[in-house]
Enzyme design. Structure first.
Site, PDB file in Angstrom:
ATOM      1  N   GLY A 183       0.911  -0.791  -0.142  1.00 53.77           N
ATOM      2  CA  GLY A 183      -0.065   0.523  -0.213  1.00 53.77           C
ATOM      3  C   GLY A 183       1.119   1.012   0.158  1.00 53.77           C
ATOM      4  CE  LYS A 230      -5.287  -1.059  11.003  1.00 49.76           C
ATOM      5  NZ  LYS A 230      -4.948  -1.414   9.297  1.00 49.76           N
ATOM      6  CB  VAL A 241      -2.230   9.244  11.251  1.00 53.72           C
ATOM      7  CG1 VAL A 241      -0.846   9.814  10.397  1.00 53.72           C
ATOM      8  CG2 VAL A 241      -1.953   8.313  12.196  1.00 53.72           C
TER       9      VAL A 241
HETATM   10  P1  NDP Z   1      -4.786   5.441   3.625  1.00 58.87           P
HETATM   11  O1  NDP Z   1      -6.184   5.401   2.813  1.00 58.87           O
HETATM   12  O2  NDP Z   1      -3.498   7.073   3.114  1.00 58.87           O
HETATM   13  O3  NDP Z   1      -4.004   3.962   2.097  1.00 58.87           O
HETATM   14  C1  NDP Z   1      -4.094   3.076   2.192  1.00 58.87           C
HETATM   15  C2  NDP Z   1      -3.627   2.169   1.200  1.00 58.87           C
HETATM   16  O4  NDP Z   1      -4.492   0.794   1.152  1.00 58.87           O
HETATM   17  C3  NDP Z   1      -3.622   3.298   0.052  1.00 58.87           C
HETATM   18  O5  NDP Z   1      -2.465   2.626  -0.777  1.00 58.87           O
HETATM   19  C4  NDP Z   1      -4.914   1.930  -0.864  1.00 58.87           C
HETATM   20  O6  NDP Z   1      -4.332   1.519  -2.168  1.00 58.87           O
HETATM   21  C5  NDP Z   1      -4.347   0.560   0.493  1.00 58.87           C
HETATM   22  N1  NDP Z   1      -5.770  -0.468  -0.295  1.00 58.87           N
HETATM   23  C6  NDP Z   1      -6.813  -0.117  -0.278  1.00 58.87           C
HETATM   24  N2  NDP Z   1      -6.983  -1.528  -0.288  1.00 58.87           N
HETATM   25  C7  NDP Z   1      -6.665  -2.297  -1.192  1.00 58.87           C
HETATM   26  C8  NDP Z   1      -6.750  -3.265  -1.928  1.00 58.87           C
HETATM   27  N3  NDP Z   1      -7.579  -4.345  -1.917  1.00 58.87           N
HETATM   28  N4  NDP Z   1      -5.829  -3.777  -2.390  1.00 58.87           N
HETATM   29  C9  NDP Z   1      -4.068  -3.331  -1.906  1.00 58.87           C
HETATM   30  N5  NDP Z   1      -4.473  -2.152  -1.436  1.00 58.87           N
HETATM   31  C10 NDP Z   1      -5.138  -1.219  -1.167  1.00 58.87           C
HETATM   32  O7  NDP Z   1      -4.581   5.223   4.181  1.00 58.87           O
HETATM   33  P2  NDP Z   1      -3.334   5.476   5.787  1.00 58.87           P
HETATM   34  O8  NDP Z   1      -1.974   5.807   5.067  1.00 58.87           O
HETATM   35  O9  NDP Z   1      -4.233   6.619   6.824  1.00 58.87           O
HETATM   36  O10 NDP Z   1      -3.712   4.032   6.184  1.00 58.87           O
HETATM   37  C11 NDP Z   1      -2.495   3.557   6.422  1.00 58.87           C
HETATM   38  C12 NDP Z   1      -2.387   2.174   7.532  1.00 58.87           C
HETATM   39  O11 NDP Z   1      -2.399   3.065   8.607  1.00 58.87           O
HETATM   40  C13 NDP Z   1      -3.447   1.592   7.309  1.00 58.87           C
HETATM   41  O12 NDP Z   1      -3.351   0.396   8.232  1.00 58.87           O
HETATM   42  C14 NDP Z   1      -4.672   2.062   7.857  1.00 58.87           C
HETATM   43  O13 NDP Z   1      -5.292   1.170   8.802  1.00 58.87           O
HETATM   44  C15 NDP Z   1      -3.542   2.600   9.581  1.00 58.87           C
HETATM   45  N6  NDP Z   1      -3.927   3.628  10.626  1.00 58.87           N
HETATM   46  C16 NDP Z   1      -3.958   4.528  10.576  1.00 58.87           C
HETATM   47  C17 NDP Z   1      -4.157   5.776  10.823  1.00 58.87           C
HETATM   48  C18 NDP Z   1      -4.674   7.303   9.834  1.00 58.87           C
HETATM   49  O14 NDP Z   1      -4.802   8.365  11.179  1.00 58.87           O
HETATM   50  N7  NDP Z   1      -4.794   7.639   9.550  1.00 58.87           N
HETATM   51  C19 NDP Z   1      -4.569   5.464  12.331  1.00 58.87           C
HETATM   52  C20 NDP Z   1      -4.050   3.682  12.800  1.00 58.87           C
HETATM   53  C21 NDP Z   1      -3.891   3.266  11.318  1.00 58.87           C
HETATM   54  P3  NDP Z   1      -4.547   2.576  -2.677  1.00 58.87           P
HETATM   55  O15 NDP Z   1      -3.530   3.469  -2.810  1.00 58.87           O
HETATM   56  O16 NDP Z   1      -4.378   1.497  -4.145  1.00 58.87           O
HETATM   57  O17 NDP Z   1      -6.030   2.883  -2.809  1.00 58.87           O
END
Ligand code: NDP
Length: 319
Positions: A7, A162, A188
């Site tokens: 991701g 999650k 975040v």
């Molecule tokens: P983003 O939405 O920016 O990133 C999510 C990523 O997941 C993207 O790169 C997306 O890919 C990928 N993704 C989603 N569905 C799929 C799929 N079916 N197959 C492959 N890739 C997929 O979110 P964040 O950076 O905020 O989140 C990243 C991680 O951190 C996640 O696990 C989230 O749960 C966790 N997190 C985030 C927090 C926050 O406040 N931001 C807090 C705590 C945890 P694509 O670009 O192709 O859509």
């Protein structure tokens, strides 16, 4: 060393890729669509990317999708997971990619002979969603686990995704002898490297885009650069293990607005709560384990200011 980031185009992952390249790693970065400039342009422009960034196409829902990206890696950072509010079909849009996706990535890991550790991006969502009372004298720490039933009852589909994904990860890692560490960040904030608005940055945008009200919620916050650094420390520090909660501060949204008011005194900010109910209490979250990794916390004031400046730079808000 070669490492994999799943991701990679996301908010947190983009910072992780940037810091890994800065530290000299070769990065196998998985994205769903390597031909979409909005997903990859900001990555291929990073320092060191030309020499050491390799893009791989992979989808969480496709069996074996991550095999080639994981092959030959010493570490896998599994960050990919959908994070958005308002899913129409939570099972298909949130739960399956989170849970089956985690399993899919870990299955690829279990086939690797070179892998030393897997770092999974979990969340405080997998820690604090349970019946235990929250109050100013309560300290939430890594021994806390969210209760799937509590998430279901409260409609927290993302929280449930999650929680179940982390449970799945620990079970599979144990059964397959994988050295797993999880990073459990709160909401975040901090600057965006990617061009698209992600869900947590949207929460900050909602404070500064002219909305008259703020939500009645109390949340922990952490800076995106600290989250990325924690992932790297959790890999590089051989004795790292278990879960690491990342929370700089827990505040009610009214206090977040006050921080922004102090920074931007002339900006029209929301001045009332959306509902006339008592505010959910603040609580404490342990920083001990995160500090033991050597992590230093960016103050929330700096993080929120940097988020707003980044949102302004990227044209999401004008003032
Ligand atoms: P983003 O939405 O920016 O990133 C999510 C990523 O997941 C993207 O790169 C997306 O890919 C990928 N993704 C989603 N569905 C799929 C799929 N079916 N197959 C492959 N890739 C997929 O979110 P964040 O950076 O905020 O989140 C990243 C991680 O951190 C996640 O696990 C989230 O749960 C966790 N997190 C985030 C927090 C926050 O406040 N931001 C807090 C705590 C945890 P694509 O670009 O192709 O859509």
């Amino acid at each position: 060393q070669v490492v994999c980031v799943t991701g990679a185009s996301g908010y947190i992952a983009s910072w992780l890729v940037k810091f890994l390249l800065q530290r000299g790693y070769t990065v196998n970065a998985t994205v769903r669509d390597p031909n979409n400039p909005k997903k990859v342009d900001h990555l291929v422009k990073l320092d060191g990317a030309k020499e050491r960034l390799h893009l791989f196409k992979a989808d969480l829902l496709e069996e074996g999708s991550f095999d080639s990206a994981v092959q030959g890696c010493q570490a896998v950072f599994h960050t990919a997971s959908p994070f958005f509010i308002g899913a129409k079909d939570p099972q298909a849009e949130l739960l399956d990619p989170a849970v089956k996706g985690t399993l899919n990535v870990l299955k690829s890991c279990s086939k690797s002979a070179t892998l030393k550790r897997v770092v999974v991006t979990s969340s405080v969502a997998a820690v604090a969603n349970n019946d235990r009372p929250k109050a100013p004298d309560v300290v939430v720490d890594e021994t806390w686990f969210s209760d799937p039933e509590f998430c279901r009852k409260n409609g927290g589909w993302y929280d449930l995704s999650k929680t179940l994904a982390e449970e799945t990860a620990w079970k599979f890692a144990k059964e397959n002898n994988i050295d797993l560490v999880t990073i459990n960040p709160a909401l975040v904030s901090g600057p965006l490297l990617q061009p698209e608005l992600n869900t947590s940055a949207a929460a900050v945008l909602n404070f500064v885009n002219g909305s008259p009200t703020f939500k009645n919620i109390t949340l922990g916050w952490i800076d995106v650069r600290d989250v990325a650094n924690a992932h790297i420390l959790a890999y590089e520090n051989a004795s790292a293990n278990g879960r690491y909660i990342l929370v700089e501060r827990v505040i009610h949204h009214s206090q977040a607005v006050q921080i922004l008011r102090d920074i931007y005194p002339t900006l029209p900010l929301p001045d009332k709560c959306v509902e006339d109910k008592p505010y959910p209490p603040v609580f404490q979250v342990s920083k001990e384990r995160a500090k033991s990794l050597g992590l230093e916390f960016t103050p929330l004031e700096v993080s929120l200011k940097d988020t707003v400046e980044s949102l302004r730079e990227k044209g999401f808000v004008k003032f």
